[in-house]
Scaffold this active site. Structure first.
Site, PDB file in Angstrom:
ATOM      1  N   ARG A 190      -4.137  -1.551   2.056  1.00  0.00           N
ATOM      2  CA  ARG A 190      -4.919  -2.494   1.640  1.00  0.00           C
ATOM      3  C   ARG A 190      -4.692  -4.083   2.081  1.00  0.00           C
ATOM      4  O   ARG A 190      -3.307  -4.358   1.975  1.00  0.00           O
ATOM      5  CB  ARG A 190      -5.135  -2.711  -0.033  1.00  0.00           C
ATOM      6  CG  ARG A 190      -5.857  -1.538  -0.595  1.00  0.00           C
ATOM      7  CD  ARG A 190      -7.411  -1.621  -0.561  1.00  0.00           C
ATOM      8  NE  ARG A 190      -8.158  -0.737  -1.224  1.00  0.00           N
ATOM      9  CZ  ARG A 190      -8.379   0.458  -0.524  1.00  0.00           C
ATOM     10  NH1 ARG A 190      -8.047   0.880   0.639  1.00  0.00           N
ATOM     11  NH2 ARG A 190      -9.175   1.303  -1.143  1.00  0.00           N
ATOM     12  N   ILE A 214      -0.846   9.982   2.520  1.00  0.00           N
ATOM     13  CA  ILE A 214      -1.314   9.481   3.860  1.00  0.00           C
ATOM     14  C   ILE A 214       0.043   9.122   4.470  1.00  0.00           C
ATOM     15  O   ILE A 214       0.193   9.248   5.700  1.00  0.00           O
ATOM     16  CB  ILE A 214      -2.413   8.110   3.714  1.00  0.00           C
ATOM     17  CG1 ILE A 214      -3.574   8.772   3.091  1.00  0.00           C
ATOM     18  CG2 ILE A 214      -2.505   7.693   5.171  1.00  0.00           C
ATOM     19  CD1 ILE A 214      -4.651   7.596   2.966  1.00  0.00           C
ATOM     20  N   GLU A 266     -11.445  -9.478   3.070  1.00  0.00           N
ATOM     21  CA  GLU A 266     -12.055  -8.638   3.914  1.00  0.00           C
ATOM     22  C   GLU A 266     -13.637  -8.964   3.693  1.00  0.00           C
ATOM     23  O   GLU A 266     -14.070  -9.153   2.568  1.00  0.00           O
ATOM     24  CB  GLU A 266     -12.056  -7.206   3.375  1.00  0.00           C
ATOM     25  CG  GLU A 266     -11.047  -6.470   4.401  1.00  0.00           C
ATOM     26  CD  GLU A 266     -10.681  -5.042   3.901  1.00  0.00           C
ATOM     27  OE1 GLU A 266     -11.495  -4.267   3.770  1.00  0.00           O
ATOM     28  OE2 GLU A 266      -9.605  -4.871   3.930  1.00  0.00           O
ATOM     29  N   GLY A 293       2.902   8.480  -0.386  1.00  0.00           N
ATOM     30  CA  GLY A 293       1.791   9.575  -1.000  1.00  0.00           C
ATOM     31  C   GLY A 293       1.151  10.274   0.247  1.00  0.00           C
ATOM     32  O   GLY A 293       1.989  10.484   1.235  1.00  0.00           O
ATOM     33  N   HIS A 344     -11.687  -2.118   8.647  1.00  0.00           N
ATOM     34  CA  HIS A 344     -11.500  -0.880   7.463  1.00  0.00           C
ATOM     35  C   HIS A 344     -12.086   0.579   7.693  1.00  0.00           C
ATOM     36  O   HIS A 344     -13.169   0.753   7.089  1.00  0.00           O
ATOM     37  CB  HIS A 344     -11.983  -1.770   6.187  1.00  0.00           C
ATOM     38  CG  HIS A 344     -11.430  -0.903   4.972  1.00  0.00           C
ATOM     39  ND1 HIS A 344     -10.985  -1.705   3.877  1.00  0.00           N
ATOM     40  CD2 HIS A 344     -10.864   0.325   4.825  1.00  0.00           C
ATOM     41  CE1 HIS A 344     -10.507  -0.707   2.896  1.00  0.00           C
ATOM     42  NE2 HIS A 344     -10.371   0.141   3.585  1.00  0.00           N
TER      43      HIS A 344
HETATM   44  C1  DGY Z   1     -10.329   4.577   0.814  1.00  0.00           C
HETATM   45  O1  DGY Z   1     -10.596   5.456   0.636  1.00  0.00           O
HETATM   46  O2  DGY Z   1      -9.512   3.671  -0.061  1.00  0.00           O
HETATM   47  C2  DGY Z   1     -10.373   3.718   1.797  1.00  0.00           C
HETATM   48  O3  DGY Z   1      -9.829   2.300   1.968  1.00  0.00           O
HETATM   49  C3  DGY Z   1     -11.869   3.718   2.338  1.00  0.00           C
HETATM   50  O4  DGY Z   1     -11.899   4.954   2.973  1.00  0.00           O
END
Ligand code: DGY
Length: 326
Positions: A238, A157, A267, A155, A286
């Site tokens: 995640r 990122i 978490e 994706g 996180h």
């Molecule tokens: C998100 O944006 O999903 C992150 O995990 C928190 O920035």
């Protein structure tokens, strides 16, 4: 009457200002999220909820919120929200993609470097007063330049991490249900249709898939055993995408060399979690999107999305746009 909005945490001012211009806002003042029962009670009396990844917005909460029109998450991920339940009730769910891509990709790459070159372990060693001399065999790690990086989930990122890898002359492989020939050509990526075929080839594996029933424990014992004993696993997506018990064994028994996690299951990770006893793992709380500029952009976008829905406009990012057409 202005619409009522509950914001579950103090967020950067520019976001709050947008909400205050158009709505009556209540902000939960705590550093920690409002307890679920509090969130449920607040949701019952508002038109908009402005939430974080730490807030569980489930079906019972949505069913007890007759006025609610929008849940705007200050995050790109929205696995904390039952989107189907929201859609059933005509509640729009909004998120903040795009604005955090580069900041998160920067961090994923930083975590990769920290785990490979034992940065945090070295820092702990120095602070403990244990640095007595330069050692020819001390703190040997793994080279990043020229290594093979596997991206799991191409994706925004994942692509950002692949772009950064170019600067280190890495060979980049990827696994994703959707093939991207355009990006393969642009970045020289190699596609793998099966995760099992990609894993044995990688020196580094970086995870960038959303959490869903399909990706829960996507990386478990079978997958970790396929990786090289010198490989390093990075997770900024995640926590539950990786089975933590299997990861502990993998790191302890040397199935893989090291890991870098910005997300954990659960978490926060409990202080007595066995993963915290290992030296070959770097764990951060996180924070991959946590730069001053990016958290402000996220706060603004989440506020704009929320206000747009309440004013009957189309928000920039809505994950269940069918509710807007009703
Ligand atoms: C998100 O944006 O999903 C992150 O995990 C928190 O920035």
């Amino acid at each position: 009457m202005r619409p009522k909005v509950f914001v579950t945490r103090v967020v950067p001012d520019p976001g709050l200002k947008i909400l205050e211009e158009h709505t009556e806002v209540e902000v939960w003042p705590g550093d920690e999220p409002p307890p679920y029962q509090v969130l449920r009670a607040k949701a019952a009396a508002v038109d908009g909820l402005y939430t974080m990844v730490t807030d569980r917005v489930d079906r019972p909460l949505l069913e007890g919120a007759p006025r609610l029109k929008v849940v705007s998450n200050m995050a790109v991920g929205y696995d904390n929200i039952d989107v189907q339940a929201a859609t059933d009730r005509g509640v729009a769910v909004c998120n903040t993609p795009g604005v955090l891509t580069d900041t998160t990709a920067d961090f994923a790459f930083g975590l990769l470097m920290a785990a490979a070159r034992r940065v945090v372990e070295g820092d702990r060693f120095v602070r403990a007063g244990r640095w007595k001399t330069w050692g020819p065999m001390a703190f040997l790690g793994y080279d990043i330049h020229g290594a093979t990086l596997g991206i799991v989930g191409l994706g925004r990122i994942g692509l950002g991490v692949a772009e950064r890898a170019q600067g280190f002359r890495m060979k980049v492989l990827y696994y994703d249900p959707v093939r991207r020939p355009d990006e393969e050509a642009r970045l020289g990526l190699e596609y793998f249709e099966r995760l099992e075929d990609l894993l044995p080839r990688c020196d580094f594996v970086s995870i960038h898939v959303p959490l869903s029933p399909q990706t829960y424990h996507l990386i478990g014992e079978a997958q970790l055993r396929l990786m090289k004993p010198t490989a390093i696993l990075i997770n900024t997506a995640r926590g539950p995408v990786v089975d933590p018990k299997a990861l502990y064994r993998a790191l302890r028994e040397g199935w893989i060399a090291a890991a870098g996690l910005d997300v954990t299951e659960p978490e926060p990770i409990p202080p007595d979690d066995p993963l915290l006893t290992l030296d070959n793992i770097v764990i951060t709380p996180h924070i991959a999107s946590a730069s001053h500029a990016t958290r402000t952009r996220m706060a603004v976008l989440a506020a704009e999305n929320l206000v747009a829905v309440l004013l009957g406009r189309v928000p920039k990012h809505c994950v269940n746009p069918e509710v807007l057409r009703r």
